[in-house]
Scaffold this motif. Structure first.
Motif, short mmCIF file in Angstrom:
data_model
loop_
_atom_site.label_atom_id
_atom_site.label_comp_id
_atom_site.label_asym_id
_atom_site.label_seq_id
_atom_site.Cartn_x
_atom_site.Cartn_y
_atom_site.Cartn_z
N HIS A 283 -3.46 14.87 -3.95
CA HIS A 283 -2.99 16.42 -4.05
C HIS A 283 -1.45 16.29 -3.42
O HIS A 283 -0.80 17.14 -3.63
N ASP A 284 -1.29 15.33 -2.59
CA ASP A 284 0.25 15.46 -1.77
C ASP A 284 1.02 14.20 -2.36
O ASP A 284 2.28 14.09 -1.68
N THR A 285 0.56 13.41 -2.92
CA THR A 285 1.28 12.20 -3.35
C THR A 285 1.86 12.23 -5.02
O THR A 285 0.93 12.61 -5.63
N ARG B 39 4.39 0.31 7.34
CA ARG B 39 4.76 1.43 6.46
C ARG B 39 3.34 2.13 6.43
O ARG B 39 2.27 1.52 6.28
N PRO B 40 3.06 3.41 6.79
CA PRO B 40 1.95 4.19 6.45
C PRO B 40 1.17 3.96 5.20
O PRO B 40 1.89 4.11 4.17
N PRO B 41 -0.02 3.44 5.18
CA PRO B 41 -0.60 2.99 3.84
C PRO B 41 -1.01 4.53 2.87
O PRO B 41 -1.39 5.48 3.55
N GLN B 42 -0.58 4.39 1.56
CA GLN B 42 -0.69 5.59 0.90
C GLN B 42 -1.96 5.49 -0.13
O GLN B 42 -2.12 6.50 -0.82
N ALA B 43 -2.41 4.21 -0.27
CA ALA B 43 -3.31 3.85 -1.31
C ALA B 43 -4.03 2.63 -1.14
O ALA B 43 -3.43 1.84 -0.09
N ALA C 275 0.93 -1.07 0.06
CA ALA C 275 0.16 -0.12 0.22
C ALA C 275 0.79 1.23 -0.09
O ALA C 275 0.45 2.26 0.54
N THR C 276 2.10 1.29 -0.48
CA THR C 276 3.06 2.22 -0.58
C THR C 276 3.06 2.80 -2.13
O THR C 276 2.62 2.27 -3.26
N VAL C 277 3.49 4.13 -2.36
CA VAL C 277 3.65 4.49 -3.59
C VAL C 277 5.10 4.97 -3.76
O VAL C 277 5.64 5.66 -3.09
N ALA C 278 5.78 4.36 -4.68
CA ALA C 278 7.18 4.46 -4.98
C ALA C 278 7.49 5.86 -5.35
O ALA C 278 6.86 6.55 -6.33
#
Length: 428
Positions: A217-219, A326-330, A181-184
């Motif tokens: 908007h922040d990623t 890790r904090p999930p981003q998606a 659930a992370t964004v590279a």
């Protein structure tokens, strides 16, 4: 070593195992090993969008099948979808299939050679390579994210594979990742893709989850096709954000090169041999969703915003228990490492990810696949935790969660999060 080779069926269903202390062997549950029991994609936990249901119902009378690779309306809708995201293409560069698995199988077969994937990776990737008899190699990911291999580890893996007589040809990545659930970050994507292309690898970028960013908007999301347009094929399973998983459809965007045209044609040949055709009514609904009319766009935004709040709460519960994530981003999941709780888990008979999967699935009442499903080490106590089941048990509750200003304050969401937290907290 910088890589691990994965081959063979790997089924351990019904096997007996003996622990290091010499205790009596016990029989494993059958569903722990075979591919057919692999984990489904994370459940969205939301009802079908009524507008899409109406489109599907209106097309239910279609008697003619979709052509291999999808009809013109579906492919044109997919091309327009990617063009709005800066990846311009025409329908002639698109192929569709009834789900990501047959599409990926056809792509791997069309390219030939050995396959490289990040570790961990989506649960369906390695079985596709195994089915084709292709060697597959895991490459470590950096500490900050999953889905994209560490560039230096990638180069080392390619060197080792070639030294052993292998033919690395294809790199599979997911810049918005399942299971982590992370964004590279863009700089990592650029370095990894440049390293892959320099070594003669073609990149398949799975962007199924790109429309599920929790903070869009922040990623900063960078597709590999933006930087290496001639060497990247993009794949998107529409069940990530646009359509229900019960309506299988996935699309691929090929580069606009002669070499890619040959692979595109080969992919269509393989899909034809498999009989992998998108159902007509599903194609109509998928094309409608890909054009992103306001109801569809609104649902996507609402669902991502809801998952952002619920996933953040689940992440806090994981950290409060002493576990790591890790904090999930998606997406609608997070990937937790329960190794800090190993001694407490061992006291409950949980010593690896097989046993952790069974233990947490029983306590949470929802599928909780262990890290071994995603290519992680069996001995690592990692697990993918879905957040969809936290949104409600009925369609009424799920709709209420979707439209609530403060969904975490709803009784059914608060209760579900309490149960979730308690299952982890008892391990402290």
């Amino acid at each position: 070593m910088a890589r691990e080779r994965t081959e063979g069926a790997g089924s351990n269903g019904g096997a007996r195992r003996v622990d290091g202390a010499g205790r009596a062997p016990r029989r494993l549950r059958e569903d722990r090993g075979p591919v057919r029991y692999g984990p489904p994609a994370p459940d969205p936990g939301l009802p079908v969008l009524p507008e899409l249901a109406r489109v599907l119902a209106a097309a239910a009378g279609r008697s003619e099948p979709e052509p291999t690779g999808g009809g013109e309306p579906l492919r044109a809708a997919a091309a327009a979808y990617w063009t709005r995201r800066g990846l311009g293409c025409g329908p002639e560069h698109v192929a569709a299939a009834p789900g990501a698995s047959p599409l990926l199988l056809a792509l791997i077969a069309a390219h030939g050679g050995d396959v490289l994937t990040p570790r961990p990776c989506p649960a369906t990737w390695i079985p596709q390579a195994r089915l084709l008899g292709r060697p597959a190699y895991h490459v470590p990911t950096p500490a900050e994210c999953g889905g994209v291999p560490d560039p230096y580890a990638l180069l080392e893996t390619v060197r080792r594979v070639r030294a052993e007589g292998g033919r690395p040809r294809l790199l599979l990545i997911s810049v918005v990742d399942d299971p982590t659930a992370t964004v590279a970050p863009p700089e990592l994507v650029r370095e990894a893709c440049e390293a892959a292309v320099a070594e003669g690898l073609h990149v398949v970028s799975d962007e199924t989850w790109r429309d599920t960013l929790h903070r869009p908007h922040d990623t900063v999301l960078l597709s590999p096709a933006e930087m290496c347009p001639d060497d990247v094929t993009v794949v998107c399973d529409l069940s990530g954000a646009l359509t229900p998983s019960a309506w299988p459809v996935a699309v691929a965007r090929f580069p606009a090169t002669e070499r890619a045209a040959v692979r595109h044609a080969r992919t269509l040949d393989i899909l034809t041999a498999l009989g992998a055709l998108v159902a007509g009514p599903v194609a109509a609904a998928a094309a409608h969703a890909l054009h992103e009319p306001e109801p569809v766009a609104t649902r996507v935004r609402q669902a991502a915003g809801l998952q952002a709040q619920v996933a953040a709460a689940a992440h806090r519960a994981v950290l409060a228990s002493g576990a790591l994530a890790r904090p999930p981003q998606a997406g609608r999941h997070l990937y937790a490492d329960l190794d800090p709780l190993r001694s407490r888990l061992a006291a409950r008979g949980v010593t690896d990810s097989l046993e952790l999967e069974e233990y947490l699935s029983e306590r949470l009442g929802a599928p909780t696949p262990g890290g071994h499903r995603f290519g992680d080490e069996l001995g690592a106590l990692r697990v993918r935790l879905g957040t969809g089941p936290l949104l409600g048990a009925t369609e009424e509750q799920q709709r209420e969660s979707l439209t609530a200003v403060e969904p975490l304050g709803l009784p059914h969401v608060a209760r579900a999060l309490s149960i979730f937290g308690a299952a982890l907290d008892e391990l402290r």
